[in-house]
Design a protein around this motif. Structure first.
Motif, PDB file in Angstrom:
ATOM      1  N   ALA A  83       1.219  -0.847   0.261  1.00  0.00           N
ATOM      2  CA  ALA A  83       0.084   0.132  -0.059  1.00  0.00           C
ATOM      3  C   ALA A  83       0.746   1.121   0.197  1.00  0.00           C
ATOM      4  N   GLU A  84       1.770   1.089   0.437  1.00  0.00           N
ATOM      5  CA  GLU A  84       3.370   2.276   0.949  1.00  0.00           C
ATOM      6  C   GLU A  84       3.479   2.681  -1.047  1.00  0.00           C
ATOM      7  N   MET A  85       3.978   1.507  -1.265  1.00  0.00           N
ATOM      8  CA  MET A  85       4.464   1.679  -2.638  1.00  0.00           C
ATOM      9  C   MET A  85       3.618   2.395  -3.215  1.00  0.00           C
ATOM     10  N   GLU A  86       2.027   1.610  -2.983  1.00  0.00           N
ATOM     11  CA  GLU A  86       1.004   2.214  -4.106  1.00  0.00           C
ATOM     12  C   GLU A  86       0.940   4.057  -4.354  1.00  0.00           C
ATOM     13  N   ALA A  87       1.860   4.141  -2.668  1.00  0.00           N
ATOM     14  CA  ALA A  87       1.135   5.506  -2.586  1.00  0.00           C
ATOM     15  C   ALA A  87       3.183   6.033  -2.935  1.00  0.00           C
ATOM     16  N   ILE A  88       4.202   5.865  -2.779  1.00  0.00           N
ATOM     17  CA  ILE A  88       5.095   6.251  -3.517  1.00  0.00           C
ATOM     18  C   ILE A  88       4.421   6.211  -5.296  1.00  0.00           C
ATOM     19  N   ARG A  89       3.821   5.454  -5.950  1.00  0.00           N
ATOM     20  CA  ARG A  89       3.580   5.514  -7.307  1.00  0.00           C
ATOM     21  C   ARG A  89       2.814   6.391  -7.224  1.00  0.00           C
ATOM     22  N   ASP A  90       1.580   6.995  -7.103  1.00  0.00           N
ATOM     23  CA  ASP A  90       0.486   7.866  -6.969  1.00  0.00           C
ATOM     24  C   ASP A  90       1.411   9.281  -6.906  1.00  0.00           C
ATOM     25  N   GLN A  91       2.218   9.468  -5.779  1.00  0.00           N
ATOM     26  CA  GLN A  91       2.296  10.933  -5.487  1.00  0.00           C
ATOM     27  C   GLN A  91       3.775  10.957  -6.128  1.00  0.00           C
ATOM     28  N   ILE A  92       4.733  10.106  -6.934  1.00  0.00           N
ATOM     29  CA  ILE A  92       5.900  10.734  -7.110  1.00  0.00           C
ATOM     30  C   ILE A  92       5.888   9.920  -8.964  1.00  0.00           C
ATOM     31  N   GLY A  93       4.801   9.000  -8.702  1.00  0.00           N
ATOM     32  CA  GLY A  93       5.873   8.167 -10.577  1.00  0.00           C
ATOM     33  C   GLY A  93       6.708   7.280 -10.367  1.00  0.00           C
ATOM     34  N   GLU A  94       7.437   7.460 -11.816  1.00  0.00           N
ATOM     35  CA  GLU A  94       8.598   6.299 -11.724  1.00  0.00           C
ATOM     36  C   GLU A  94      10.107   7.149 -11.854  1.00  0.00           C
ATOM     37  N   ALA A  95       9.630   8.304 -11.423  1.00  0.00           N
ATOM     38  CA  ALA A  95      11.030   9.545 -10.910  1.00  0.00           C
ATOM     39  C   ALA A  95      11.159   8.234  -9.156  1.00  0.00           C
ATOM     40  N   ALA A  96      10.132   7.974  -8.761  1.00  0.00           N
ATOM     41  CA  ALA A  96      10.738   6.838  -7.324  1.00  0.00           C
ATOM     42  C   ALA A  96      11.314   5.440  -7.387  1.00  0.00           C
ATOM     43  N   SER A  97      11.668   5.000  -9.132  1.00  0.00           N
ATOM     44  CA  SER A  97      11.865   3.921  -9.230  1.00  0.00           C
ATOM     45  C   SER A  97      12.842   3.388  -8.426  1.00  0.00           C
ATOM     46  N   TYR A  98      14.407   4.155  -8.298  1.00  0.00           N
ATOM     47  CA  TYR A  98      14.804   3.277  -6.528  1.00  0.00           C
ATOM     48  C   TYR A  98      14.228   3.187  -5.850  1.00  0.00           C
ATOM     49  N   GLN A  99      13.529   3.937  -5.524  1.00  0.00           N
ATOM     50  CA  GLN A  99      13.036   3.541  -4.553  1.00  0.00           C
ATOM     51  C   GLN A  99      11.369   2.628  -4.043  1.00  0.00           C
ATOM     52  N   LEU A 100      10.960   2.128  -5.030  1.00  0.00           N
ATOM     53  CA  LEU A 100      10.449   0.968  -5.303  1.00  0.00           C
ATOM     54  C   LEU A 100      11.308  -0.083  -5.771  1.00  0.00           C
ATOM     55  N   ALA A 101      12.103   0.081  -6.320  1.00  0.00           N
ATOM     56  CA  ALA A 101      13.053  -0.777  -6.398  1.00  0.00           C
ATOM     57  C   ALA A 101      13.322  -1.662  -4.387  1.00  0.00           C
ATOM     58  N   GLN A 102      13.928  -0.856  -3.678  1.00  0.00           N
ATOM     59  CA  GLN A 102      14.531  -0.824  -2.199  1.00  0.00           C
ATOM     60  C   GLN A 102      13.077  -1.721  -1.662  1.00  0.00           C
TER      61      GLN A 102
END
Length: 186
Positions: A150-169
């Motif tokens: 759910a937090e990953m979804e929030a990251i995607r919704d708020q930041i988009g693909e610019a957060a690819s590294y964080q989503l990979a973490q």
């Protein structure tokens, strides 16, 4: 600094290290040189050099929250989590609204497996992407997979693909290496 530019823009790690060393020779009493070199050295995996430069920066300006935050980061990347926590708390004491200070403390606590405390620190972080990423890391590490997703979804919704590294973490912490590599390929 020139060394940071070489590292980031040209991917010239050897040239960056040489430029940083040269700057240290030319102006060893400069707070900016020491603080910048510490960040560069941390990024290059030169942990002892990073810590030494950050300690010099703190010595040059002991009331600088930025210097203490840089030292905290150097300790963190050297996996000296307790030292990183103490130093980040000092930065926060010097500048209570210091951006990233709560994230540094949260990461340090995560490294010490003090998960509830880490989550509480991330909840206080000013930068949304650090707050969400930190929360997701703690939740993933503690087996709370659905909450982490759910937090990953929030990251995607708020930041988009610019957060690819964080989503990979977070994907790595969830044990999904294929997903992590997909994020890194974006």
């Amino acid at each position: 600094s020139y060394g940071n530019a070489l590292s980031i823009l040209d991917f010239d790690q050897k040239g960056a290290a040489a430029a940083g060393a040269r700057a240290q020779q030319l102006n060893p009493g400069s707070f900016d040189v020491q603080n910048s070199y510490s960040q560069l050295a941390s990024g290059l995996g030169l942990h002892e050099e990073a810590i030494a430069a950050a300690e010099r920066a703190v010595g040059l300006d002991p009331l600088s929250a930025a210097a203490h935050a840089t030292l905290s980061g150097a300790y963190y990347f050297a996996r000296r989590y307790s030292d990183a926590e103490v130093t980040a708390r000092r930065a926060l004491t010097l500048e209570p609204d210091r951006t990233s200070a709560h994230a540094l403390i949260g990461l340090s606590l995560l490294g010490q497996e003090r998960f509830d405390e880490a989550l509480a620190e991330f909840d206080q972080e000013n930068l949304m992407w650090q707050r969400l990423t930190g929360r997701a890391l703690v939740l993933a590490k503690t087996g709370r997979r659905e909450e982490a997703r759910a937090e990953m979804e929030a990251i995607r919704d708020q930041i988009g693909e610019a957060a690819s590294y964080q989503l990979a973490q977070v994907s790595v912490q969830l044990g999904d290496l294929d997903e992590a590599f997909r994020w890194l390929q974006n």
